[in-house]
Design an enzyme around this catalytic site. Sequence first.
Site, PDB file in Angstrom:
ATOM      1  N   LYS A 163      -6.218  -5.766 -10.342  1.00 38.26           N
ATOM      2  CA  LYS A 163      -4.939  -5.484 -11.039  1.00 38.26           C
ATOM      3  C   LYS A 163      -4.664  -6.536 -12.059  1.00 38.26           C
ATOM      4  O   LYS A 163      -3.374  -6.988 -12.201  1.00 38.26           O
ATOM      5  CB  LYS A 163      -3.892  -5.179 -10.255  1.00 38.26           C
ATOM      6  CG  LYS A 163      -4.280  -4.001  -9.303  1.00 38.26           C
ATOM      7  CD  LYS A 163      -3.097  -3.578  -8.166  1.00 38.26           C
ATOM      8  CE  LYS A 163      -3.865  -2.699  -7.278  1.00 38.26           C
ATOM      9  NZ  LYS A 163      -2.835  -2.657  -6.059  1.00 38.26           N
ATOM     10  N   ASP A 199      -1.476  -1.731   0.778  1.00 35.66           N
ATOM     11  CA  ASP A 199      -0.534  -0.499   0.210  1.00 35.66           C
ATOM     12  C   ASP A 199      -1.055   0.653   0.594  1.00 35.66           C
ATOM     13  O   ASP A 199      -0.213   1.554   0.938  1.00 35.66           O
ATOM     14  CB  ASP A 199      -0.169  -0.757  -1.394  1.00 35.66           C
ATOM     15  CG  ASP A 199      -1.652  -0.627  -2.035  1.00 35.66           C
ATOM     16  OD1 ASP A 199      -2.713  -0.835  -1.560  1.00 35.66           O
ATOM     17  OD2 ASP A 199      -1.446  -0.447  -3.345  1.00 35.66           O
TER      18      ASP A 199
END
Length: 873
Positions: A163, A199
């Site tokens: 990311k 997550d």
Amino acid sequence: TEPSEKMASFWVDRYLYPLRLCDDALRDVMARFQAEMVKGLGRDTNPTAAVKMLPSFVRSLPDGSEKGDFLAVDLGGSQFRAHQVKVFADGKQSSQLESKVYPTPKEVTEGNGAELFDYIADCLSDFMETKNLKHKKLPLGFTFSFPCKQTKLEEGVLLAWTKHFKVRGVQDTDVVSSLRRALQKHKDIDVDVLALVNDTVGTMMTCGYDDQRCEVGLIIGTGTNACYMEEMRHISLVEGDEGRMCINTEWGAFGDDGALDDLRTEFDRELDLGSLNPGKQLFEKMISSLYLGELVRLILLKMTKEGLLFNGKVSTSLLTKGKIEMKHVSAMEKDKEGLSNTKEILTDLNLFPSEEDCVAVQHVCTIVSFRSANLCAAALAAILTRLRENKKLLRMRTTVGIDGGLYKTHPKYAGRLHKAVRRLVPTCDVRFVLSAGGSGRGAALVTAVAHRLAAQRRRLHAALSPFLLPLAVLRDVRDSMRAELEYGLKRETQGKATVKMLPTYVCGTPDGTEKGKFLALDLGGTNFRVLLVKIKSGRRRSVQMYNKIFAIPLEIMQGTGEELFDHIVQCIADFLEYMGIKGARLPLGFTFSFPCRQASIDKVRTAAQNGFRWQLCVCLVKSYHPVLVISFLLGTGSNVCYMEDMKNIEIVEGNEGKMCINTEWGAFGDNGCIDHIRTKYDREVDEGSLNPGKQRYEKMTSGMYLGEIVRQILIDLTKQGLLFRGQISESLRKRGIFETKFLSQIESDRLALLQVRRVLRQLGLDSTCDDSIIVKEVCGVVSTRAARLCGAGLAAVLEKKRENRGVERLQITVGVDGTLYKLHPHFSRVLQETVKELAPQCDVTFMLSEDGSGKGAALITAVAKRLHNVGQK
């Protein structure tokens, strides 16, 4: 559709045919992903697996009893978040979430590790100041949305940044340790980092708090990943095989080893080459929102260059990487305003589209996002299929918790995903739940569950620790048993001894010359057995047996002695007629498995009734397998006999030779000498028995009582809220419902927790996976204590034999019988290990008895006949 729309669709369909995947192709993707899962779970195959299947060390889902204040910090996107989560155990699965968002500056995401974790600590300190929390000591969960290798719940080594994060000096280090060091610089806050949470795992836990069927988490947004609860027995990367653990699949790397090359298009390859990590995260690049807009741009660029769009005019915007984003794709696919949105977006990009161009571009977006949903569904279907197969169900109901911008904001993505999953796994009834509060709330819930389990573990340990007898205590038990053996042999102390050391008047063991036909009677339970035993001597020495079992009605069990023995005689007559030898004159041995005081080998009085209400009985022989020097019985009851030197048996006349002593050691401790190791559960079992205060050692060691001890513990743990959601079922209230055979089944190494749950379900106990783990642990400590106590008692007998012989080292064989010893998966091993520890100068061979006491009675009778004949001569 209008002709122009048909024409646009026709060209787009021909051009983008490779992006269309039929259900057969998706099932093939399912199979490939299932193979990758197995590869990732294997210790030997994991290093080369693209799908790493990382253990998260999250072993339990929320059960609704979690409560308290928890902190969470969430790192992984364009913003950093700090959360306070209040969890209420009010039966309504309620919680409160308060958050504060902090920017993640480029100098932090591309700086060094110390700067990153200092920034996180500073933000958390600011948040706690804002919420007036600095005076509290609070547990914290750390959501860290990057691939990590975890060895504990609160420890994880970063494998690689994703990311667009490029922080230096963090890869291959424990990120929790780095965070703790940064937090220690803030002397005004007291935070305990209890959990590192991906997550995806956080999403599953958030949804699992609201729906206890949730055992899968899915992120489909800027990145994509899935996690699920896997059986521990399949995770060779982690020690232990009990229970389940959440596996973070890291499925974004699916295909990095070439497994999807045949499905990747020229556009996928071009997109990958232009990315920050070529050759990596190939599955993610085919389905996540970070890449779908770019994939659309590349397709539109090529179609324009080939004259299929915009009159072949390539604008600067089509040449600019990242110019088309996922928000544009979502807007263009809306049902009513999709075409107008498309025209507006393309115009803003200086593309000046015709109506046909808008239809074609909208169609491209549909095909690209449809492929994403289908591929995501195929991998998810593989996980759901594995869950169903793990549970051995034909049909499964389950819930998938989902988070991520693509799923939330795209107008049609969720529906396409749901439909594809249901087509691919029709045997799974799947509910999709959108995460409320995201991964931050999930991290707090992981922390809350860890907090709850730690508290439960402390209470469970308090309940079970009295069963964990250390070696020093077992030595005391051995020495106390040795003293009681001596008391039972001495004339002046035998009357008060708890271990009665009853003489059997069996003064010899078989020498191989015994022969002939003998009858044997075996009485001791609810059935009565009559045997015909044929013994051959010489080179072809053998023992052949024929038997028949007769029931003993309850009215006979609790009637008079005359009624009992009339029944026995009638059974013998029936057996002789059955064998065709009615009228034959045969020697007979009688196995009578109750404490008896013998005056000779064929004269005896009962010493206790053991729950049978009988009058004076006369019998021939009391046998506990005296074929060997020591015999050990461990089944419904517990006892030992051994050959003692006559000179040590003061209650019998004579000093020459040896005699078998029936210790009747089940009564050991009736004088209070082992009260310090008896638990409250032992006392409850004793008080509820037919003979309170009697046979205390037997009640801690024998098969008749172990199941009842377990039941008493389970009731107590349920009252404490540690089992069965605090609900005591009617079946658990029934005395004797938990038979000792269930301990053997539950403790079997071959029995998965799923099967343990089935055993408990037979007993009317609706258990969770966590319940099953605790029940198995309870069974383990009870049976292990029994085996170790028996080992301590046997060590006392062995040491006495060694001293009798006056040798420094004793080599001896112990004959063993009884269902607990034979059938329990660990009892014999634990007992033997204990004997080795407590009688280290004795080399013991344990030999299982064949056919038990009936054969023993016949052999005693044969020995008695041989000795009688020798005496006559």
